[in-house]
Design an enzyme around this catalytic site. Structure first.
Site, mmCIF file in Angstrom:
data_model
loop_
_atom_site.group_PDB
_atom_site.id
_atom_site.type_symbol
_atom_site.label_atom_id
_atom_site.label_comp_id
_atom_site.label_asym_id
_atom_site.label_seq_id
_atom_site.Cartn_x
_atom_site.Cartn_y
_atom_site.Cartn_z
ATOM 1 N N GLU A 1 0.622 -1.334 -0.240
ATOM 2 C CA GLU A 1 -0.228 -0.123 -0.365
ATOM 3 C C GLU A 1 0.829 1.037 0.070
ATOM 4 O O GLU A 1 0.900 1.406 1.030
ATOM 5 C CB GLU A 1 -1.245 0.258 1.230
ATOM 6 C CG GLU A 1 -2.029 0.649 1.443
ATOM 7 C CD GLU A 1 -2.199 2.474 2.082
ATOM 8 O OE1 GLU A 1 -1.237 2.881 0.977
ATOM 9 O OE2 GLU A 1 -1.878 2.394 2.940
ATOM 10 N N CYS B 1 -2.219 9.046 3.398
ATOM 11 C CA CYS B 1 -2.397 8.414 1.824
ATOM 12 C C CYS B 1 -3.088 8.579 0.621
ATOM 13 O O CYS B 1 -2.968 8.693 -0.320
ATOM 14 C CB CYS B 1 -1.527 6.424 1.855
ATOM 15 S SG CYS B 1 -3.058 6.051 2.781
#
Length: 623
Positions: free
Chosen positions: A335, A370
């Protein structure tokens, strides 16, 4: 007598005479329909209700959370006064084996912790492996008890947990509550409600061939062993707790490798989990914390004792993780970064509300998110309205450390000032290329905390999609606005970067919003909202350079398991035997070939007539 103490069998036995008298009364009653209803209620509904309640109550008692107590670190308590470092750094040249922890908002020293050596890493993995052999035999009920204990501790100690996270990351308490507590509680409670069902045996259709319909097919989800999570520093509590609760619920041992930037808080957070395990009667070694300098990181990620790795971080580091994990063929979920956009269509009416979502999505945790909003792509009618609203509100944002200051604070510190020069340069280059800087753009020197890492909330408008600032992840408090002429251009701009993590679409026309969502090359999309795909416990992950694989939700739990495929005979009187024509040694190869050929044709040919003929050929050659 309390309801939870009622035994269903005793209830039925002790009330037989009562039920008998009620029934006799019903038979002799003049008002039979009403009496039958009452009788049905007393003799059937109430006993079943009592039995059902007793079972639920009994299950809850077995899963009831236990109380755990932990001392809050001194540095997280109100009015703490710690010495300030100068210069501020996690490395101390005089003590190279220790990680020096400090508060990024104030520069105050939090303590030093020994970086893990190869021997320390071996010991942690070995301890976890031994504990996991016992843990995999636990029931879902036992695992839920641990999760309920964690859930209750978090609910009861939100303030302490938040203050620890703020002290180590520099964020505000509101940001920590939303980004650390809320999402962690949601993940735990989703697993409590849906985890066992997600991991239950999955029945599959089995063979399509009519001659193989006697086979039952299913997938069983079994723990992998010891799984690791290499987590980023931006959400020190949630990024740590998320992998742990998913790992232990699936029966795995879990080793967290935290960032050196948040080693101090991670030691406290891991102690919460270990205390919960111990209080519930389990070996706390099932969960381990590892933290080391980058020089030792490859040894950890290439360790053959790990069965799975989840990595949350940057693309450059991901390459190193993949290379190291490849040595032991350890599967990895990545990720990575994002360049998430929010598309605002011309038909949006409540612009103020959308502006509020943009501000929260951009400046939450000082932009260190993020899935934070990095680009606002607005159509012409709403573009100028948004610029006007956002430029006013961004200039009003207040910076500081709200766990130390009495006044209200909107945005906290950045974890490190290492990228401040780069940020200033990329903003300056955008202005040189035609963008307009309406707010911020530089490092902020806080009058009370000169050692703190603060960057001004920044607004750049009239940004072009080709500029570096529109293509590269900023990961800071910088809001860029791009005008799109139409929906198709907005889609094209969103898809123009190498990233594909998340996006948001705002439109009063759901059909239009859905069309845009279907054409975005991203792993996650929210329609008329921001990042709620994460809170919904959907599988989370990106495409392109934002990584691959998923964690979260059902797919995340199953991803931590060996999906064991099992088939068996449905009926005890039908089972597989080797037909004589193909039994070794083959007696007649021509007959064997006709047998196999007709077997395939009878099972799979598109023509029913050809299948029918093949059955006769099969019968002729089966002996």
């Amino acid at each position: 007598m309390v309801l939870s103490q009622i035994n269903p069998s005793n209830f039925f036995i002790s009330n037989l005479s009562l039920l008998d008298s009620i029934w006799n009364h019903v038979l002799n009653s003049q008002n039979l329909p009403v009496e039958i209803s009452i009788s049905f209620l007393v003799t059937v509904v109430l006993p079943i209700s009592f039995a059902f309640y007793y079972k639920l109550n009994s299950n809850y008692r077995l899963e009831r959370p236990v109380k755990i107590e932990l001392n809050t670190p001194e540095a997280a308590k109100p009015h703490w006064k710690g010495k300030r470092l100068f210069p501020v750094s996690i490395r101390n040249q005089d003590d190279p084996n220790y990680i020096q922890c400090y508060c990024p908002a104030t520069g105050q020293f939090l303590g030093k912790y020994k970086s893990f050596s190869k021997e320390d890493i071996d010991k942690s993995i070995n301890n976890c492996q031994n504990a996991q052999l016992k843990w995999l035999k636990t029931s879902f009920q036992q695992r839920r008890k641990v999760l309920r204990t964690l859930n209750q501790f978090i609910c009861d100690h939100q303030s302490e947990i938040v203050r620890v996270a703020c002290r180590d990351s520099g964020k505000t308490m509101v940001d920590a509550s939303m980004g650390e507590i809320l999402v962690t509680l949601e993940k735990i409670n989703w697993i409590l409600q849906n985890g066992e069902k997600s991991l239950s045996i999955s029945s599959r259709p089995g063979p399509s061939n009519l001659f193989m319909k006697y086979k039952e097919a299913e997938v069983r989800y079994e723990p992998l062993g010891v799984v690791a999570a290499l987590i980023s520093w931006n959400y020190p509590f949630h990024n740590l707790m998320g992998p742990i609760v998913a790992s232990i619920f699936t029966g795995n041992g879990c080793i967290i490798k935290c960032s050196e930037q948040v080693f101090w808080s991670s030691t406290y957070f891991i102690s919460i989990v270990q205390a919960a395990l111990q209080k519930c009667g389990h070996d706390p070694n099932i969960v381990q914390l590892v933290c080391c300098w980058p020089e030792e990181a490859d040894y950890f990620t290439s360790h053959p004792g790990l069965s799975h790795i989840t990595f949350i971080g940057s693309k450059p580091v991901a390459h190193k993780v993949i290379n190291a994990a490849g040595k032991s063929l350890t599967p990895v979920v990545l990720e990575l970064g994002g360049k998430d956009s929010i598309i605002v269509c011309d038909d949006v009416k409540d612009i103020e509300s959308v502006a509020s979502i943009i501000l929260r999505g951009t400046f939450q945790s000082s932009g260190q998110n993020c899935i934070g909003i990095e680009r606002v792509i607005a159509l012409p009618r709403v573009y100028d309205q948004l610029v006007k609203i956002l430029s006013k509100r961004i200039k009003e944002l207040r910076l500081g450390s709200d766990i130390d200051q009495l006044e209200d604070i909107d945005m906290g510190a950045i974890i490190t000032d290492a990228r401040f020069d780069t940020l200033e340069k990329i903003i300056s280059n955008a202005v040189d290329q035609g963008a307009k800087l309406l707010a911020g753009g530089k490092k902020f020197h806080h009058p009370n905390y000169p050692q703190g890492h603060y960057f001004q909330p920044t607004l750049l408008v009239d940004v072009d999609a080709s500029m570096d600032i529109a293509q590269n992840e900023i990961f800071g408090p910088v809001l860029t606005m791009i005008k799109a002429n139409d929906v198709e251009e907005a889609i094209s701009i969103t898809n123009s970067t190498e990233y594909g993590l998340g996006a948001s679409v705002f439109s009063n026309d759901f059909k239009l919003g859905n069309y845009i969502a279907n054409n975005l090359v991203t792993g996650n999309v929210s329609i008329n909202d921001f990042a709620t795909f994460y809170l919904c416990q959907l599988p989370f992950g990106g495409v392109k350079k934002s990584g691959y694989g998923k964690f979260g939700g059902e797919e995340g739990l199953r991803g931590l398991c060996n999906a064991k495929s099992v088939c068996y005979d449905k009926y005890p009187f039908i089972h597989t035997t080797i037909p004589p024509p193909v039994d070794y040694p083959i007696k007649d190869e021509k007959k064997a070939w006709l047998f196999v050929k007709s077997l395939n044709k009878s099972g799979y040919d598109n023509s029913l007539w050809e299948r029918f003929k093949a059955v006769f050929t099969l019968a002729k050659n089966c002996s």
